[in-house]
Design a protein around this motif. Structure first.
Motif, short mmCIF file in Angstrom:
data_model
loop_
_atom_site.label_atom_id
_atom_site.label_comp_id
_atom_site.label_asym_id
_atom_site.label_seq_id
_atom_site.Cartn_x
_atom_site.Cartn_y
_atom_site.Cartn_z
N ALA A 170 39.62 -17.44 -2.06
CA ALA A 170 39.98 -16.05 -1.82
C ALA A 170 39.38 -15.19 -2.93
N THR A 171 39.06 -13.94 -2.59
CA THR A 171 38.69 -12.98 -3.61
C THR A 171 39.78 -11.92 -3.71
N ALA A 172 39.98 -11.41 -4.91
CA ALA A 172 40.95 -10.34 -5.15
C ALA A 172 40.57 -9.67 -6.46
N SER A 173 40.98 -8.41 -6.62
CA SER A 173 40.45 -7.58 -7.69
C SER A 173 41.19 -7.70 -9.01
N THR A 174 42.41 -8.22 -9.01
CA THR A 174 43.18 -8.31 -10.25
C THR A 174 43.73 -9.71 -10.44
N PRO A 175 44.05 -10.07 -11.69
CA PRO A 175 44.66 -11.40 -11.90
C PRO A 175 45.94 -11.59 -11.10
N GLU A 176 46.74 -10.52 -10.97
CA GLU A 176 48.00 -10.62 -10.23
C GLU A 176 47.74 -10.92 -8.76
N LYS A 177 46.76 -10.25 -8.18
CA LYS A 177 46.44 -10.49 -6.77
C LYS A 177 45.82 -11.87 -6.58
N ARG A 178 45.03 -12.32 -7.53
CA ARG A 178 44.45 -13.66 -7.40
C ARG A 178 45.55 -14.73 -7.49
N ALA A 179 46.56 -14.48 -8.31
CA ALA A 179 47.70 -15.40 -8.37
C ALA A 179 48.43 -15.46 -7.03
N LEU A 180 48.57 -14.30 -6.37
CA LEU A 180 49.21 -14.28 -5.05
C LEU A 180 48.40 -15.09 -4.04
N ALA A 181 47.08 -14.95 -4.07
CA ALA A 181 46.23 -15.70 -3.14
C ALA A 181 46.38 -17.20 -3.35
N ARG A 182 46.49 -17.61 -4.60
CA ARG A 182 46.69 -19.04 -4.86
C ARG A 182 48.06 -19.49 -4.37
N ARG A 183 49.07 -18.64 -4.51
CA ARG A 183 50.40 -19.00 -4.00
C ARG A 183 50.38 -19.14 -2.48
N ALA A 184 49.55 -18.35 -1.82
CA ALA A 184 49.43 -18.46 -0.36
C ALA A 184 48.77 -19.77 0.05
N GLY A 185 48.03 -20.39 -0.88
CA GLY A 185 47.40 -21.67 -0.58
C GLY A 185 45.92 -21.77 -0.88
N ALA A 186 45.30 -20.69 -1.39
CA ALA A 186 43.88 -20.75 -1.71
C ALA A 186 43.63 -21.79 -2.79
N HIS A 187 42.59 -22.59 -2.59
CA HIS A 187 42.22 -23.57 -3.60
C HIS A 187 41.69 -22.90 -4.86
N ALA A 188 41.05 -21.76 -4.68
CA ALA A 188 40.49 -21.01 -5.81
C ALA A 188 40.55 -19.53 -5.47
N ALA A 189 40.65 -18.70 -6.50
CA ALA A 189 40.66 -17.25 -6.32
C ALA A 189 39.70 -16.63 -7.33
N VAL A 190 38.85 -15.73 -6.86
CA VAL A 190 37.73 -15.21 -7.64
C VAL A 190 37.76 -13.69 -7.60
N ASP A 191 37.37 -13.06 -8.70
CA ASP A 191 37.19 -11.61 -8.75
C ASP A 191 35.86 -11.26 -8.09
N HIS A 192 35.89 -10.54 -6.98
CA HIS A 192 34.65 -10.22 -6.27
C HIS A 192 33.74 -9.33 -7.10
#
Length: 343
Positions: free
Chosen positions: A186-208
């Motif tokens: 998943a991509t997301a713009s902030t550390p907080e949003k990337r943490a949410l994406a990982r909680r949803a199940g993303a294996h990795a979350a990246v700042d686009h």
């Protein structure tokens, strides 16, 4: 009953609470006692006139909000797949009818009321509709399939979800994991949003916006991305091209970042990359039915939880504060905005 209505288009101030008579369902319709209404960007855009209403939709006393969940309390002639007392989640409640979920009961075609498993809360049901159906379609348009989602359907596929902390992104991450995608990034713009994406199940979350975003995505998915669920094709076209595998698909469902899309034609045709644009309201009946069936199967397995621990924070308002709920979504509140209609 209490209902929130608007006439014409304009800011959230045009929404107001009224008392109106309950309708009886006609042939092929059901009446649903709404427990929770979900608010999506499409709802405020319709109210504000950013998105034009279909020609056959009324302009006066329109009740907003496409999504929600509740209990069937009346059934029209010819409806044999739903009964009084059934728990349901709703999709496209307002589209073409103006009978949205910001009211204590709504009458909709029975095909827009989908059985809600007992284990799924009304909050979960109100978070489906636009986000989950859109995500389902985005994940089932690859040249080589799958056309339906089920455990194992996405085995061997890598998925990139842009905007993984949004409602559609959240549903896409969850459905991709349920369907056993090899890697979900998943991509997301902030550390907080990337943490949410990982909680949803993303294996990795990246700042686009990271200059090394493509390398970080490929670190997680070295074989490349097969399916991109894309909310901002104009902004992310270059990043998508850099990480897509041959025969990859970009499923674009939004226009964040601009309406004009520029592509390097040679890069895309030499690798047989496809773009598919996705809009819930113009999907075929068959596509909607397939999405509803697959989403219900995912619900039955417990695959679509909501709440901050599951990566989708919930912000709540009472019915008489529906204008504030619309303002919250319009202002970019992270997660899902819900309206408690009746208890």
């Amino acid at each position: 009953m209490r209902a929130v209505v608007h006439s014409g288009t304009g800011p959230a101030d045009i929404l107001h609470l009224v008392d109106r008579e309950e309708r009886e369902p006609g042939p092929g319709e059901v009446r649903v006692r709404v427990r929770v209404s979900g608010v999506n960007p499409t709802d405020w855009k319709r109210r504000n006139g950013v998105v034009a209403a279909p020609d056959h939709e009324p302009e006066h006393d329109v009740v907003p909000n496409q999504d929600g969940a509740g209990i069937v309390d009346a059934v029209g002639e010819g409806v044999d797949d739903l009964a009084v007392g059934d728990r349901v989640w709703l999709m496209m409640s307002a589209y073409g009818r103006g009978t949205g979920t910001a009211q204590e009961s709504t009458v909709v075609p029975s095909t827009r009321a989908i059985p809600l498993p007992d284990a799924a809360s009304f909050d979960v049901g109100a978070c489906l509709g636009v986000p989950a159906v859109t995500a389902h379609r985005a994940l089932t348009m690859h040249e080589h399939g799958p056309r339906r989602l089920f455990p194992g359907a996405l085995a061997g596929r890598n998925v990139l979800v842009a905007g993984g902390a949004g409602a559609v992104g959240h549903a896409a991450v969850q459905l991709a994991r349920w369907a056993d995608a090899d890697v979900v990034v998943a991509t997301a713009s902030t550390p907080e949003k990337r943490a949410l994406a990982r909680r949803a199940g993303a294996h990795a979350a990246v700042d686009h916006g990271d200059p090394d975003a493509a390398a970080r995505i490929l670190d997680a998915a070295p074989a490349g991305i097969d399916i991109v669920v894309e909310v901002s094709p104009a902004r992310n076209a270059a990043l998508d091209a850099a990480v897509l595998a041959d025969h990859g698909l970009v499923s674009a469902y939004g226009a964040e970042g601009g309406r004009e899309l520029s592509l390097d034609v040679v890069t895309h045709f030499t690798r047989n990359i496809r773009y598919q644009f996705v809009l819930l309201y113009t999907l075929s009946d068959g596509a909607l039915r397939a999405a509803a069936e697959d989403i219900t199967a995912a619900l039955e397995s417990g695959a679509l939880p909501v709440g901050v621990d599951a990566g989708l924070p919930l912000t709540r308002f009472p019915l008489d504060r529906t204008p504030d709920a619309h303002r919250a979504v319009e202002g970019g509140t992270t997660g899902k905005v819900l309206i408690d209609v009746s208890r």
